[in-house]
Design a protein around this motif. Sequence first.
Motif, short mmCIF file in Angstrom:
data_model
loop_
_atom_site.label_atom_id
_atom_site.label_comp_id
_atom_site.label_asym_id
_atom_site.label_seq_id
_atom_site.Cartn_x
_atom_site.Cartn_y
_atom_site.Cartn_z
N ARG A 873 37.22 77.16 48.87
CA ARG A 873 36.63 76.07 48.00
C ARG A 873 37.47 75.09 47.69
N GLN A 874 38.74 75.15 48.56
CA GLN A 874 39.64 73.99 48.10
C GLN A 874 40.03 73.32 49.43
N LEU A 875 39.25 72.48 50.08
CA LEU A 875 39.87 71.96 51.24
C LEU A 875 40.52 70.61 50.75
N SER A 876 41.46 70.54 49.65
CA SER A 876 41.58 69.31 48.90
C SER A 876 40.89 68.56 49.18
N ASN A 877 41.28 67.16 48.58
CA ASN A 877 40.47 65.90 48.42
C ASN A 877 39.68 65.37 49.62
N SER A 878 40.44 65.79 50.77
CA SER A 878 39.92 64.83 51.94
C SER A 878 38.77 65.92 52.59
N SER A 879 38.21 66.59 51.94
CA SER A 879 37.09 67.15 52.45
C SER A 879 35.98 66.04 52.77
N THR A 880 34.97 66.43 53.72
CA THR A 880 34.17 65.17 54.17
C THR A 880 33.12 64.70 53.31
N PHE A 1025 39.21 83.05 41.20
CA PHE A 1025 40.52 83.73 41.38
C PHE A 1025 40.26 84.68 42.97
N PHE A 1026 39.24 85.13 42.98
CA PHE A 1026 39.00 85.96 44.16
C PHE A 1026 39.09 85.04 45.23
N GLU A 1027 38.50 84.03 45.16
CA GLU A 1027 38.52 82.81 46.54
C GLU A 1027 40.02 82.66 46.67
N ARG A 1028 40.87 82.56 45.85
CA ARG A 1028 42.28 82.01 45.99
C ARG A 1028 42.91 83.24 46.72
N THR A 1029 42.59 84.44 46.07
CA THR A 1029 43.62 85.60 46.66
C THR A 1029 42.87 86.24 47.37
N PRO A 1030 43.65 86.60 48.68
CA PRO A 1030 43.21 87.60 49.65
C PRO A 1030 42.85 88.87 49.19
N GLY A 1259 22.11 66.25 31.55
CA GLY A 1259 23.07 65.45 32.08
C GLY A 1259 24.26 66.27 32.54
N TYR A 1260 23.93 67.16 33.43
CA TYR A 1260 24.62 68.43 33.75
C TYR A 1260 25.51 67.93 34.98
N GLY A 1261 26.82 68.21 34.86
CA GLY A 1261 27.79 68.04 35.97
C GLY A 1261 28.68 69.33 36.23
N LEU A 1262 29.27 69.22 37.56
CA LEU A 1262 30.00 70.56 37.92
C LEU A 1262 30.88 70.03 38.83
N ARG A 1263 32.14 70.94 38.68
CA ARG A 1263 33.23 70.69 39.65
C ARG A 1263 33.87 72.15 39.96
N TYR A 1264 34.22 72.09 40.87
CA TYR A 1264 34.99 73.65 41.56
C TYR A 1264 36.17 73.78 40.98
N ARG A 1265 36.99 72.78 40.87
CA ARG A 1265 38.55 72.88 40.24
C ARG A 1265 38.92 71.71 39.70
N GLU A 1266 39.74 71.75 38.66
CA GLU A 1266 40.18 70.44 37.72
C GLU A 1266 40.50 69.32 38.85
N ASP A 1267 41.27 69.35 39.96
CA ASP A 1267 41.55 68.36 40.59
C ASP A 1267 40.61 67.93 41.53
N LEU A 1268 39.41 68.43 41.62
CA LEU A 1268 38.49 67.86 42.58
C LEU A 1268 37.36 67.07 42.01
N ASP A 1269 36.41 66.33 42.71
CA ASP A 1269 35.42 65.48 42.29
C ASP A 1269 34.42 66.23 41.92
N LEU A 1270 33.26 65.72 40.93
CA LEU A 1270 32.23 66.35 40.66
C LEU A 1270 31.42 66.68 41.89
N VAL A 1271 30.69 67.72 42.02
CA VAL A 1271 30.02 68.06 43.08
C VAL A 1271 28.40 67.98 42.70
#
Length: 1493
Positions: A873-880, A1025-1030, A1259-1271
């Motif tokens: 879920r976190q391909l950092s900001n450069s995801s496509t 948490f489960f996505e981050r932790t193997p 006016g709903y908005g959602l993002r996956y992590r604090e440092d990512l853009d709104l999805v």
Amino acid sequence: FQNTVLFWVPCIYLWVCFPIYFLYLHQHDRGYIQMSHLNKAKTALGLLLWIICWADLFYSFWERSQNIFQPPIFFISPTVLGITMLLATFLIQYERMKGVQSSGVMLIFWFTALLCATIIFRSKILHALNLVAEVDVFRYVTFYSYFILVLIQLILSCFPERPPLFSETVNDLNPCPESSASFLSKITFWWITGLMIQGYRRPLEAKDLWSLNKDDMSEEIVPGLTTYWAKECANTKKQPIKMVYSPQKQIQSSNSNGEVAEEVEALIIKPSQRTAEPSLFKVLYKTFGPYFLMSFLFKASHDLMMFSGPEILKLLINFVNDKDAPDWQGYLYTGLLFACACLQTLILHQYFHICFVTGMRLKTAVVGAVYRKALVITNSARKTSTVGEIVNLMSVDAQRFMDLATYINMIWSAPLQVILALYLLWQNLGPSVLAGVAVMILLVPVNAVIAMKTKTYQVAHMKSKDNRIKLMNEILNGIKVLKLYAWELAFKEKVLGIRQEELKVLKKSAYLAAVSTFTWVCAPFLVALSTFAVYVLVDKNNVLDAQKAFVSLALFNILRFPLNILPMVISSIVQASVSLKRLRLFLSHEELETNSVIRGSIKDTEGSIIVKHATFSWSRNDPPSLNDMNFTIPEGALIAIVGQVGCGKSSLLSALLGEMDKKEGYVAVKGTVAYVPQQAWIQNATLKDNIIFGREIKESQYKRVVEACALLPDIEILPTGDRTEIGEKGVNLSGGQKQRVSLARAVYCDTDVYLFDDPLSAVDAHVGKHIFDKVIGPKGILKNKTRVLVTHGVSYLPLMDTIIVMTDGKISEMGSYQELLKQDGAFAEFLRTYANADQEVESTGANSPTVKEGKHMENGVLANEATGKPLLRQLSNSSTYSGETVKSLNQTSTTDLQKVPVEKNAWKLTEADTAKTGRVKAAMYWEYMKAIGLFISFLSIFLFICNHVASLASNYWLSLWTDDPVINGTQQHTNVRLGVYGALGISQGIAVFGYSMAVSIGGIFASRLLHVDLLHNVLRSPMSFFERTPSGNLVNRFSKEIDTIDSMIPQIIKMFMGSTFNVIGACIIILLATPIVAIVIPPLGLAYFFVQRFYVATSRQLKRLESVSRSPVYSHFNETLLGVSVIRAFEEQKRFIHQSDLKVDENQKAYYPSIVANRWLAVRLECVGNCIVFFAALFAVIARKSLSPGLVGLSVSYSLQITTYLNWLVRMSSELETNIVAVERVKEYSEMEKEAPWSIEQTAPPNNWPPEGKVEFRGYGLRYREDLDLVLKNINVSINGGEKVGIVGRTGAGKSSLTLGLFRINESAAGEIIIDGVNIAKIGLHDLRFKITIIPQDPVLFSGSLRMNLDPFDKYSDEEVWTSLELAHLKNFVSSLPDKLNHECSEGGENLSVGQRQLVCLARALLRKTKILVLDEATAAVDLETDDLIQSTIRTQFEDCTVLTIAHRLNTIMDYERILVLDKGKIVECDSPANLLQKKGIFYSMAKDSGLA
């Protein structure tokens, strides 16, 4: 005496050693050492000594001529000594030639010479001081110069020579200092001190470790073992071993095998013939025996020296008793005691070092041999042992050999110790010893019974533990479904139920452990009590004096160890023999015949693949699966192999690779081969390494290959381009991508013959077409090579040169496309079957690239097609899809291939399990005590103190008893003394039992509490948490760490407390006897403390490094087993063997210093202990006038034990530190972020909520992590109750995110969602999730009954469940099952088809029947028919509910009332389908792609 014996002792020693040592040096040549000043000095001194001795001799001759007649000894001694000195000088030079850097033999020689000379020296000086005596000046001068020279020689031989020329160490970056260390440094393990200091200053890292010694490396050890094993197998192959396999299948053996069948029978009927199995033990003995035999000598000498302690104690007590004895006797005894103890220490640890190094080499050898064998065994042999079993051979069985190596000598040493001890006891106390022995012998069966019981409990415990871990594993894999359905509590109960069973068993074994601790602690006491009682009561005249009592106690303490260790050794030998058998079976598996397929050069003209009359089977005893194959493939041809499923297409390729057993015929493949298997095999390495596969890198060719295999767009998407690390088995690639990487690997290798096993099936149609055109087809990169393609794709067939049609393992037709169509045989039928299917794919596939290859980028997420798990879920900001402008795919400059923005260089899949550094905080111990319960904690500490007070009191009482005056040959008050002694002992026993119970039960309380805590905290964690932790890390916490807390920590705490109090007790007793020791104890204590801290810092880190470097060995092995056919096809075995060896060596690199560190510590500590013995004895001798013999005996016998206790204390404190980490790691998760509370009392909605099911997004908005853009950005839409709404959009438009927001898997970033007037962010999560139902994309089932899968809370009656099954079209299927609703689903629902699982999910939804239903439509899991079933059910059953469907196939939602079209997280169109089609917007273009408009 002085001139004879003392001069001769060193000479005899050297002459005895000389032949053995000379031979040894002759065998082991380490290279030549250049002359150095050190060497010149040694040689010169040697010659000087020789000259002095001859001078003595000539002086004697001269005296004779002067008519002064000396006794003949004056001639003999100097002659012998002179010749010996010449020999010594010769050895000094010879060692230099053979490259010995520091010699033990010579050091000991000079040392004994010096010792003997010192005694003469003393007497000569006394003689000279005696004024009357005349002095022989010449002899005095020669003797003094001799003495000084010997002293200098001794000092010089302590220094090592420089390393030999041409030695390996020169080219090493970080060589092990051991080889160049001096002899003294080696026996005291001084050479590791450098590493210790480094480890103390900062935590060690892998780069600080030394490289292994040459003799410990895989490439030295493994070939030795394998060659011996090959010889052994050749010797025993009088009858073919291979027949012992599976003799059941004699019926099918064809005539050619007729004789074989009889032989098989013979082997079964007369087992006597089977004795000639190759013995692995013999092989191991040949490989490691010679080195290991050294340990026998060490062990034997150590065992003999152990008994010197009690004997010297006897002399000491006699000396204290006898007030007239001269003082020097006391000092001599003290010195002897100290010298013996030190020598014992050095010998014992040399012995242990040899054992551990042997163990380490054994492990290396076993792992290496198993790995090499795994690369060559046949497929049939592979089937007999699963991957897990083979990995176990490497881990568990190799470990058992390692453990055994340290114990095996106890098999003869323990009985020897027992016999010696009994002999000395008999001398001391006479027949009453038998009483004590009887008690010991009685305790052996008690311990045996306890051990047996413990074993059965262990098995039961393991079983419930396995169940619990299996369940945990499923919970963690299906956690998303649990959260969506709000089922966490039901599963938590299930886990705790299993845990309850587990704790019951643990409790029983805790009681047992308490009993065994009781016997183990009380045994020595009972033995002493019974012996003394019998001794005193048998005869009035038997007096128990200090000498008898304390020498016996010391001997009993020695006895206790071998008796307790014997059962352990025996069980460990039994286990090792089982392991030996398993290993032998594995290593005797049949191997592939290397010459069944002739790999030739390309000279011949016939063709590049020739098969004549060949018949193949999968194993020797199976019926042939390919019959009478005949074909020739010309060079550069393109051949297709087609046929129905299971007709032997893949087998044919395997046969060409030599993976099958050739029964008869001739097969030749010219040139090198590349192979692409049906299931791509991907290594855990970077993408680039996977493609290059060990060849050299040619950039231009690499770029061409990547482009041809359509990998450029994929490399674009991956976070670090082609340097992205691919997980195990390629988890972060889709099926199609894996297949293309596998293809690219083959193309890059540039070989002569290509075998493709249906590589185009896993990729989408248009990608497949691209690959065929660019790579395989007549215009592709490989157009001049020989290509054999197994395929189902009909569209490619017209382009083939030849088509081979197979049916049932035979070739039914061969020819070109046109010829075969005319024949109208099997081929035409095959065309009819596959043509329709292919057409469908063509029509849908051409335009939408996402039909099959479901690895879409969803909002910067790679969704894994097989499981739909959002892996990253976190391909950092450069995801496509973020703010960056996406580069157009056609700019393929090199920079683009490795697009690595700086901040992404470190991108890794998941957070690795971190190795903690530094000390464990004291807070952890406090946490653990709180978990036990403070009352129990303090109670057990109190009982510990009681026990040790009682024990000290009883021994003190004994010393008072022995000092009772003897009147008329008897002692008064014997009965009182005996009674009190017994009472003290019994109270000691009661205290032991009490604290044992307290600690064990407390430990169980603690582990129950910690587990409940951990489980609760993990289940409360949010999805992110489960996505981050193997999941491996989490499962590890639940298995390994909890297991440590369950079984290890209580035991270790008991031992730790025990040894702490033992040490304190011993110190108190010594202080009581000789208060002056108080001066010495603090400095020794400080020294001890420093050594301990030093050691723990280093050893802890070494342990971590060792365990971190252990897993790559196994994962690499696992990987190899999966890809063994590919490795063989590309002929890369050598490289993989080398890689495996490197990984093993890397692991042993951390293990070796940790063994040596243990030895280092032990030698240092025992020296501290020996000093305490020395001072206790010394001060006792000094103050003997005021001391009673009882007290001396007491204090010295305690001090003799203190070394063992100190050793244990350090061991245990470091064990405790290593293991308490488990508490720390379990606690770690309680500080993690948690999701919102499951239910909130105040805001809980009414029971009938939601009454109509109206959903509003404001006016709903959602993002996956604090440092990512709104999805999702600013979504405003209101859906009325009962409305059916379809949600569509291209991949990554945010469709799934909408549902995640609705279920609050991710909390909103802006705006709110309101359902029937309730803001869902305000209520508890379970309150919300119980009221909405989802049918998820991938149907997850849990192992358990079908009923549990539908209704885990048991809310509904059976009728309701059946109704839901009927509506889900599953009723017939379930009624046909033998167990109906209780049908056990296997892990992940493997025993139901995917379609059935989807229907089970539908039944769940029907059962819950909520007002709002969300359908996340399954992409590829369901066939069209099931899909129609689901749709029709939903239309009828959920008529009055609000239905939101995320659609991929537009035809399912064409009759919905409204359709939302999302693009880049915004709603772009929202209307009824008909209106949207008219608008000709995005929806229209999508419909056009699907052929609906």
